[in-house]
Design a protein around this motif. Structure first.
Motif, PDB file in Angstrom:
ATOM      1  N   ASN A  39      -3.394  28.131  27.439  1.00  0.00           N
ATOM      2  CA  ASN A  39      -4.033  27.024  28.152  1.00  0.00           C
ATOM      3  C   ASN A  39      -5.339  26.560  27.505  1.00  0.00           C
ATOM      4  N   ASP A  40      -5.777  27.278  26.474  1.00  0.00           N
ATOM      5  CA  ASP A  40      -6.929  26.806  25.710  1.00  0.00           C
ATOM      6  C   ASP A  40      -6.577  25.613  24.833  1.00  0.00           C
ATOM      7  N   ALA A  41      -5.284  25.349  24.665  1.00  0.00           N
ATOM      8  CA  ALA A  41      -4.823  24.312  23.734  1.00  0.00           C
ATOM      9  C   ALA A  41      -4.316  23.078  24.468  1.00  0.00           C
ATOM     10  N   ASP A  42      -4.447  21.928  23.814  1.00  0.00           N
ATOM     11  CA  ASP A  42      -3.854  20.681  24.310  1.00  0.00           C
ATOM     12  C   ASP A  42      -2.388  20.573  23.897  1.00  0.00           C
ATOM     13  N   VAL A  43      -2.043  21.185  22.757  1.00  0.00           N
ATOM     14  CA  VAL A  43      -0.694  21.112  22.219  1.00  0.00           C
ATOM     15  C   VAL A  43      -0.503  22.315  21.301  1.00  0.00           C
ATOM     16  N   ALA A  44       0.740  22.748  21.154  1.00  0.00           N
ATOM     17  CA  ALA A  44       1.046  23.882  20.283  1.00  0.00           C
ATOM     18  C   ALA A  44       2.032  23.454  19.207  1.00  0.00           C
ATOM     19  N   ILE A  45       1.892  24.064  18.033  1.00  0.00           N
ATOM     20  CA  ILE A  45       2.826  23.860  16.931  1.00  0.00           C
ATOM     21  C   ILE A  45       3.365  25.225  16.533  1.00  0.00           C
ATOM     22  N   ASP A  46       4.681  25.380  16.632  1.00  0.00           N
ATOM     23  CA  ASP A  46       5.325  26.673  16.379  1.00  0.00           C
ATOM     24  C   ASP A  46       6.056  26.655  15.041  1.00  0.00           C
ATOM     25  N   PHE A  47       5.566  27.471  14.110  1.00  0.00           N
ATOM     26  CA  PHE A  47       6.283  27.771  12.873  1.00  0.00           C
ATOM     27  C   PHE A  47       6.258  29.288  12.724  1.00  0.00           C
ATOM     28  N   SER A  48       6.972  29.953  13.636  1.00  0.00           N
ATOM     29  CA  SER A  48       6.950  31.408  13.691  1.00  0.00           C
ATOM     30  C   SER A  48       8.235  31.967  13.077  1.00  0.00           C
ATOM     31  N   LEU A  49       8.741  33.046  13.648  1.00  0.00           N
ATOM     32  CA  LEU A  49       9.974  33.676  13.185  1.00  0.00           C
ATOM     33  C   LEU A  49      11.101  33.395  14.170  1.00  0.00           C
ATOM     34  N   PRO A  50      12.362  33.425  13.710  1.00  0.00           N
ATOM     35  CA  PRO A  50      13.481  33.122  14.610  1.00  0.00           C
ATOM     36  C   PRO A  50      13.493  33.967  15.888  1.00  0.00           C
ATOM     37  N   ASN A  51      13.103  35.232  15.782  1.00  0.00           N
ATOM     38  CA  ASN A  51      13.153  36.104  16.968  1.00  0.00           C
ATOM     39  C   ASN A  51      11.948  35.920  17.891  1.00  0.00           C
ATOM     40  N   ALA A  52      10.982  35.105  17.485  1.00  0.00           N
ATOM     41  CA  ALA A  52       9.796  34.869  18.315  1.00  0.00           C
ATOM     42  C   ALA A  52       9.734  33.460  18.874  1.00  0.00           C
ATOM     43  N   ALA A  53      10.492  32.538  18.286  1.00  0.00           N
ATOM     44  CA  ALA A  53      10.342  31.120  18.630  1.00  0.00           C
ATOM     45  C   ALA A  53      10.643  30.845  20.101  1.00  0.00           C
ATOM     46  N   TYR A  54      11.734  31.399  20.617  1.00  0.00           N
ATOM     47  CA  TYR A  54      12.107  31.103  22.007  1.00  0.00           C
ATOM     48  C   TYR A  54      10.971  31.467  22.963  1.00  0.00           C
ATOM     49  N   ALA A 214       2.819  16.289  16.886  1.00  0.00           N
ATOM     50  CA  ALA A 214       1.982  16.851  17.951  1.00  0.00           C
ATOM     51  C   ALA A 214       1.065  15.785  18.546  1.00  0.00           C
ATOM     52  N   GLU A 215       0.481  14.948  17.686  1.00  0.00           N
ATOM     53  CA  GLU A 215      -0.369  13.852  18.168  1.00  0.00           C
ATOM     54  C   GLU A 215       0.432  12.926  19.080  1.00  0.00           C
ATOM     55  N   TRP A 216       1.666  12.635  18.701  1.00  0.00           N
ATOM     56  CA  TRP A 216       2.518  11.713  19.452  1.00  0.00           C
ATOM     57  C   TRP A 216       2.939  12.305  20.790  1.00  0.00           C
ATOM     58  N   LEU A 217       3.139  13.636  20.831  1.00  0.00           N
ATOM     59  CA  LEU A 217       3.732  14.284  22.012  1.00  0.00           C
ATOM     60  C   LEU A 217       2.759  14.446  23.167  1.00  0.00           C
ATOM     61  N   VAL A 218       1.478  14.549  22.867  1.00  0.00           N
ATOM     62  CA  VAL A 218       0.488  14.771  23.929  1.00  0.00           C
ATOM     63  C   VAL A 218       0.586  13.664  24.973  1.00  0.00           C
ATOM     64  N   ASP A 219       0.550  14.062  26.248  1.00  0.00           N
ATOM     65  CA  ASP A 219       0.610  13.149  27.405  1.00  0.00           C
ATOM     66  C   ASP A 219       2.012  12.576  27.651  1.00  0.00           C
ATOM     67  N   LYS A 220       3.029  13.128  26.971  1.00  0.00           N
ATOM     68  CA  LYS A 220       4.402  12.689  27.248  1.00  0.00           C
ATOM     69  C   LYS A 220       5.151  13.762  28.024  1.00  0.00           C
ATOM     70  N   GLU A 221       6.313  13.388  28.539  1.00  0.00           N
ATOM     71  CA  GLU A 221       7.188  14.321  29.253  1.00  0.00           C
ATOM     72  C   GLU A 221       8.611  14.119  28.758  1.00  0.00           C
ATOM     73  N   GLY A 222       9.290  15.220  28.434  1.00  0.00           N
ATOM     74  CA  GLY A 222      10.681  15.127  28.011  1.00  0.00           C
ATOM     75  C   GLY A 222      10.944  15.853  26.709  1.00  0.00           C
TER      76      GLY A 222
END
Length: 233
Positions: A39-54, A214-222
Motif C-alpha cells: 500500500n506504499d505504492a500507487d502501482v506495481a510492476i512485476d518481473f519476478s519468477l514464474p512461481n512467485a508471480a501469482y 503502469a502510467e496508463w493503468l493508474v486510476d483505471k479498473e479492469g
C-alpha cells in the motif's frame, strides 16, 4: 508516481532507471525475501519468477494496487487472476512482452497470418532466441505470436520443437548468451520464403513499455493489454 518493483533482477533494475528518468519514485524493491507494504505504492510492476508471480499479482489486487506483470511461465492461473481482478474491481495488465516495437510486431503478425491463410503451399514456423538465463521455453512472446496466427488461420495449436503440419505451428527455442530477444515468423514454400522479424538490441524497450503501461493503468479498473495502452484497435 510511487512504484513497487516486484522482482529486482536485470529487468527490475532497467525499469528502475527508466522510471526515475520519467520522474517517478521507486518505493519498493522486492527481490524475493524482503518484507514490504504494497500500500506504499500507487502501482506495481512485476518481473519476478514464474512461481512467485501469482502471489505478487494477487497481493496487489487484494490491496487495491494496480499491477502490471511481464513475468511468463505462470499463465495456467491467468484466468484465476482475471476473476480476482474483477471481484476486487482492480486493475491489471499482463503482457508477454512490453516492448512497444514487439506489440506492433504482434499486429503485423496477425495481418500476415490472415493474408497467408488461403496459401496452403506455405508452412509457418516460429523461432525465438534468448539469453541462457531465461527460465521458460518457448518464450511468452513466441506463444503470443503463435496464438495470433491461430486466431487468424486454421491452425489449432503450437508445439515446441515440432514439425509443420496443417494444424500445428512449430516453435524453435534457442538459448545463447547475452541475447535480449529475437523472434522470427517464417512462411516457407518450395518456391520462396516470407519472414517477419523483431530483434531487441537491449532491455530498454521492455522497461520503457512496462513503465508506460503502469502510467496508463493508474486510476483505471479492469483487465487490459498493451493493445489498450497503445490504442492499437
Amino acid at each position: 508516481m510511487k512504484i513497487a518493483l516486484l522482482g529486482y533482477g536485470r529487468m527490475g533494475k532497467e525499469i528502475e532507471k527508466i522510471a526515475l528518468q520519467r520522474g517517478h519514485e521507486i518505493v519498493i524493491k522486492y527481490a524475493g525475501k524482503e518484507s514490504y507494504n504494497i500500500n506504499d505504492a500507487d502501482v506495481a510492476i512485476d518481473f519476478s519468477l514464474p512461481n512467485a508471480a501469482y502471489d505478487n499479482i494477487a497481493n496487489c489486487l487484494e490491496n487495491g494496487v494496480p499491477i502490471v506483470s511481464g513475468t511468463t511461465g505462470w499463465l495456467e492461473r491467468y484466468n484465476d487472476i482475471v476473476a480476482l481482478c474483477e471481484a476486487q474491481k482492480g486493475a491489471f495488465i499482463y503482457a508477454s512482452n512490453f516492448s512497444l516495437g514487439v506489440n506492433i510486431f504482434f499486429e503485423l503478425n496477425k495481418q500476415l497470418a490472415k493474408m497467408m491463410e488461403q496459401l496452403n503451399e506455405y508452412n509457418v514456423a516460429i523461432e525465438e532466441i534468448h539469453h541462457t538465463k531465461k527460465l521458460d521455453a518457448p518464450s511468452g512472446t513466441a506463444i503470443t505470436l503463435a496464438e495470433g496466427i491461430i486466431d487468424q488461420s486454421s491452425k489449432q495449436e503450437w508445439e515446441l520443437d515440432g514439425t509443420p503440419s496443417d494444424t500445428s505451428i512449430p516453435i524453435k527455442a534457442i538459448r545463447t548468451p547475452d541475447v535480449p530477444g529475437t523472434h522470427t515468423v517464417n512462411y516457407d514454400s518450395t518456391i520462396d520464403s516470407i519472414a517477419i522479424n523483431h530483434t531487441a538490441h537491449n532491455r530498454q524497450g521492455f522497461a520503457l513499455g512496462a513503465v508506460v503501461a503502469a502510467e496508463w493503468l493508474v486510476d483505471k479498473e479492469g483487465v487490459y493489454s498493451m493493445k489498450d495502452v497503445l490504442n492499437l484497435g
